[in-house]
Design an enzyme around this catalytic site. Sequence first.
Site, PDB file in Angstrom:
ATOM      1  N   GLU A   1     -62.116  58.584 -20.406  1.00 40.78           N
ATOM      2  CA  GLU A   1     -62.449  57.529 -19.447  1.00 40.78           C
ATOM      3  C   GLU A   1     -63.592  56.702 -20.013  1.00 40.78           C
ATOM      4  O   GLU A   1     -64.593  57.253 -20.474  1.00 40.78           O
ATOM      5  CB  GLU A   1     -62.862  58.140 -18.095  1.00 40.78           C
ATOM      6  CG  GLU A   1     -63.282  57.064 -17.082  1.00 40.78           C
ATOM      7  CD  GLU A   1     -63.563  57.613 -15.685  1.00 40.78           C
ATOM      8  OE1 GLU A   1     -63.428  58.840 -15.471  1.00 40.78           O
ATOM      9  OE2 GLU A   1     -63.926  56.803 -14.808  1.00 40.78           O
TER      10      GLU A   1
ATOM     11  N   ASN B   1     -61.867  51.769 -15.374  1.00 45.90           N
ATOM     12  CA  ASN B   1     -62.157  51.587 -13.955  1.00 45.90           C
ATOM     13  C   ASN B   1     -61.951  50.122 -13.579  1.00 45.90           C
ATOM     14  O   ASN B   1     -62.475  49.230 -14.234  1.00 45.90           O
ATOM     15  CB  ASN B   1     -63.584  52.021 -13.648  1.00 45.90           C
ATOM     16  CG  ASN B   1     -63.750  53.520 -13.802  1.00 45.90           C
ATOM     17  OD1 ASN B   1     -63.290  54.292 -12.953  1.00 45.90           O
ATOM     18  ND2 ASN B   1     -64.364  53.943 -14.898  1.00 45.90           N
TER      19      ASN B   1
ATOM     20  N   GLU C   1     -57.922  52.965 -13.037  1.00 46.26           N
ATOM     21  CA  GLU C   1     -58.453  53.759 -11.925  1.00 46.26           C
ATOM     22  C   GLU C   1     -58.994  52.859 -10.819  1.00 46.26           C
ATOM     23  O   GLU C   1     -59.826  51.994 -11.066  1.00 46.26           O
ATOM     24  CB  GLU C   1     -59.577  54.688 -12.418  1.00 46.26           C
ATOM     25  CG  GLU C   1     -59.127  55.714 -13.436  1.00 46.26           C
ATOM     26  CD  GLU C   1     -60.159  56.813 -13.667  1.00 46.26           C
ATOM     27  OE1 GLU C   1     -61.259  56.769 -13.076  1.00 46.26           O
ATOM     28  OE2 GLU C   1     -59.861  57.737 -14.456  1.00 46.26           O
TER      29      GLU C   1
ATOM     30  N   ASP D   1     -58.988  57.027  -7.627  1.00 43.34           N
ATOM     31  CA  ASP D   1     -60.254  57.675  -7.954  1.00 43.34           C
ATOM     32  C   ASP D   1     -60.990  58.092  -6.679  1.00 43.34           C
ATOM     33  O   ASP D   1     -60.734  57.539  -5.610  1.00 43.34           O
ATOM     34  CB  ASP D   1     -61.112  56.651  -8.721  1.00 43.34           C
ATOM     35  CG  ASP D   1     -62.149  57.301  -9.614  1.00 43.34           C
ATOM     36  OD1 ASP D   1     -62.364  58.519  -9.515  1.00 43.34           O
ATOM     37  OD2 ASP D   1     -62.756  56.569 -10.410  1.00 43.34           O
TER      38      ASP D   1
ATOM     39  N   GLU E   1     -62.815  65.704 -11.268  1.00 49.20           N
ATOM     40  CA  GLU E   1     -63.965  65.199 -12.024  1.00 49.20           C
ATOM     41  C   GLU E   1     -65.217  65.929 -11.548  1.00 49.20           C
ATOM     42  O   GLU E   1     -65.222  66.506 -10.463  1.00 49.20           O
ATOM     43  CB  GLU E   1     -64.111  63.687 -11.844  1.00 49.20           C
ATOM     44  CG  GLU E   1     -64.359  63.281 -10.404  1.00 49.20           C
ATOM     45  CD  GLU E   1     -64.612  61.791 -10.209  1.00 49.20           C
ATOM     46  OE1 GLU E   1     -64.300  60.990 -11.098  1.00 49.20           O
ATOM     47  OE2 GLU E   1     -65.141  61.458  -9.145  1.00 49.20           O
TER      48      GLU E   1
HETATM   49  P1  C2E Z   1     -66.448  57.159 -11.455  1.00 48.99           P
HETATM   50  O1  C2E Z   1     -65.369  56.275 -11.958  1.00 48.99           O
HETATM   51  O2  C2E Z   1     -66.131  58.094 -10.357  1.00 48.99           O
HETATM   52  O3  C2E Z   1     -66.973  57.933 -12.752  1.00 48.99           O
HETATM   53  C1  C2E Z   1     -67.443  59.262 -12.745  1.00 48.99           C
HETATM   54  C2  C2E Z   1     -68.950  59.304 -12.719  1.00 48.99           C
HETATM   55  O4  C2E Z   1     -69.366  60.672 -12.672  1.00 48.99           O
HETATM   56  C3  C2E Z   1     -69.614  58.728 -13.958  1.00 48.99           C
HETATM   57  O5  C2E Z   1     -70.858  58.168 -13.544  1.00 48.99           O
HETATM   58  C4  C2E Z   1     -69.845  59.970 -14.824  1.00 48.99           C
HETATM   59  O6  C2E Z   1     -70.884  59.801 -15.761  1.00 48.99           O
HETATM   60  C5  C2E Z   1     -70.195  60.980 -13.769  1.00 48.99           C
HETATM   61  N1  C2E Z   1     -69.869  62.364 -14.144  1.00 48.99           N
HETATM   62  C6  C2E Z   1     -68.863  62.805 -14.941  1.00 48.99           C
HETATM   63  N2  C2E Z   1     -68.856  64.148 -15.025  1.00 48.99           N
HETATM   64  C7  C2E Z   1     -69.893  64.575 -14.258  1.00 48.99           C
HETATM   65  C8  C2E Z   1     -70.406  65.893 -13.945  1.00 48.99           C
HETATM   66  O7  C2E Z   1     -69.907  66.939 -14.372  1.00 48.99           O
HETATM   67  N3  C2E Z   1     -71.490  65.934 -13.118  1.00 48.99           N
HETATM   68  C9  C2E Z   1     -72.065  64.798 -12.618  1.00 48.99           C
HETATM   69  N4  C2E Z   1     -73.143  64.929 -11.827  1.00 48.99           N
HETATM   70  N5  C2E Z   1     -71.608  63.550 -12.886  1.00 48.99           N
HETATM   71  C10 C2E Z   1     -70.521  63.456 -13.709  1.00 48.99           C
HETATM   72  P2  C2E Z   1     -71.349  56.744 -14.070  1.00 48.99           P
HETATM   73  O8  C2E Z   1     -70.977  56.575 -15.496  1.00 48.99           O
HETATM   74  O9  C2E Z   1     -72.781  56.593 -13.669  1.00 48.99           O
HETATM   75  O10 C2E Z   1     -70.465  55.712 -13.245  1.00 48.99           O
HETATM   76  C11 C2E Z   1     -70.613  55.568 -11.863  1.00 48.99           C
HETATM   77  C12 C2E Z   1     -69.516  54.723 -11.289  1.00 48.99           C
HETATM   78  O11 C2E Z   1     -69.619  53.363 -11.725  1.00 48.99           O
HETATM   79  C13 C2E Z   1     -68.111  55.162 -11.733  1.00 48.99           C
HETATM   80  O12 C2E Z   1     -67.704  56.280 -10.973  1.00 48.99           O
HETATM   81  C14 C2E Z   1     -67.315  53.898 -11.457  1.00 48.99           C
HETATM   82  O13 C2E Z   1     -66.960  53.798 -10.099  1.00 48.99           O
HETATM   83  C15 C2E Z   1     -68.331  52.803 -11.768  1.00 48.99           C
HETATM   84  N6  C2E Z   1     -68.052  52.267 -13.119  1.00 48.99           N
HETATM   85  C16 C2E Z   1     -68.474  52.712 -14.332  1.00 48.99           C
HETATM   86  N7  C2E Z   1     -67.997  51.930 -15.332  1.00 48.99           N
HETATM   87  C17 C2E Z   1     -67.220  50.987 -14.724  1.00 48.99           C
HETATM   88  C18 C2E Z   1     -66.445  49.878 -15.212  1.00 48.99           C
HETATM   89  O14 C2E Z   1     -66.301  49.612 -16.415  1.00 48.99           O
HETATM   90  N8  C2E Z   1     -65.797  49.109 -14.252  1.00 48.99           N
HETATM   91  C19 C2E Z   1     -65.877  49.392 -12.916  1.00 48.99           C
HETATM   92  N9  C2E Z   1     -65.224  48.593 -12.062  1.00 48.99           N
HETATM   93  N10 C2E Z   1     -66.599  50.410 -12.442  1.00 48.99           N
HETATM   94  C20 C2E Z   1     -67.256  51.211 -13.329  1.00 48.99           C
HETATM   95 CA    CA Z   2     -63.307  56.589 -12.572  1.00 52.55          CA
HETATM   96 CA    CA Z   3     -64.612  59.254  -9.464  1.00 51.57          CA
END
Ligand code: C2E
Ligand code: CA
Ligand code: CA
Length: 288
Positions: free
Chosen positions: A58, A126, A158, A188, A245
Amino acid sequence: LLHQAIESRETADHSPAEGNAPRDVNVQDLEEALTLGQIHLAYQPKVRCRTGTIVGVEALARWQHPRLGFIPPDVFIPLAEAHDLIDRLTLQVTEQALDWLADISSDDTARRVGQHALQETVLSLNVSARSLGNVALFDAILQRCRERDIAPERIVLELTETSAMQDAITSLDTLTRLRLQGFQLSIDDFGTGYSSMVQLVRLPFSEIKVDKRFVMTANDSEESRAVIRSVVELGRSLGLNTTAEGVEDGETLAYLDALKCDLAQGYLISRPLPPDAFLDWFIARESQ
Ligand code: C2E
Ligand code: CA
Ligand code: CA
Ligand code: CA
């Protein structure tokens, strides 16, 4: 040592610099970031619960601002959505991720890592539900895939549950069109909204992702386990790939496997990694 290096890089990647509150960031900063190419990507592997085999990655957006420090996506994605910059961001992210996917799928990389395992790897992107109305964006994404000779079947889009369900009924045309073009569609953060099975059946999704808030608390909460069980069961009965996840420990992974959840993603397997560190992670894991 390698893992420590990767860990510290990713930790650094995640920590906002002291004293720099992300809320100071404004839309001009974001516009500048898009113009200057300050948004980069981290990649988190997705593996089979049963075997640990990698099946996908991802792409997660990262913004390191030279003055304000690390800005989390939870801050800048809503900002981009509020100011009509989200489609531009999505396209930039898509281009970066597709370039990288083409690179890790190349014969050169296969020779370097000593096998072809990554040549089938699927890429998850995403997508904001706000973009669903924008046919031109998805045409552009398809175009970018063709330019790099990447089959849309290797791309998972997603969408989050709440937004997807609210807008998806009205965007059924867009979703169906994407499916016909070959893209996979994932829902998601499932479990956080209040979607009914009836709604889900009508929509052409190929994957359902259990929200991490339930997965991360599975060990301590019977409620969380109940949500996980019902989402996995729902997914299976609809013939969808089920993914959990936020898998942080072996006990949770074993629980998911016992439920016959297909795929897992989380810190136990790997944190989201910068592009080069991802290949290091893959090589280290394969040689274990
Ligand atoms: P998401 O799509 O639900 O991504 C999963 C989030 O959980 C990611 O946070 C990831 O770093 C984190 N994560 C993964 N495994 C674990 C784990 O074992 N424990 C914990 N505590 N966290 C874990 P991140 O990278 O901060 O992203 C947050 C949200 O921001 C994403 O949630 C997504 O909704 C959004 N996002 C990130 N990149 C993009 C993008 O390119 N486009 C869009 N539209 N949204 C994005
Ligand atoms: Ca996601
Ligand atoms: Ca998610
Ligand atoms: Ca835990």
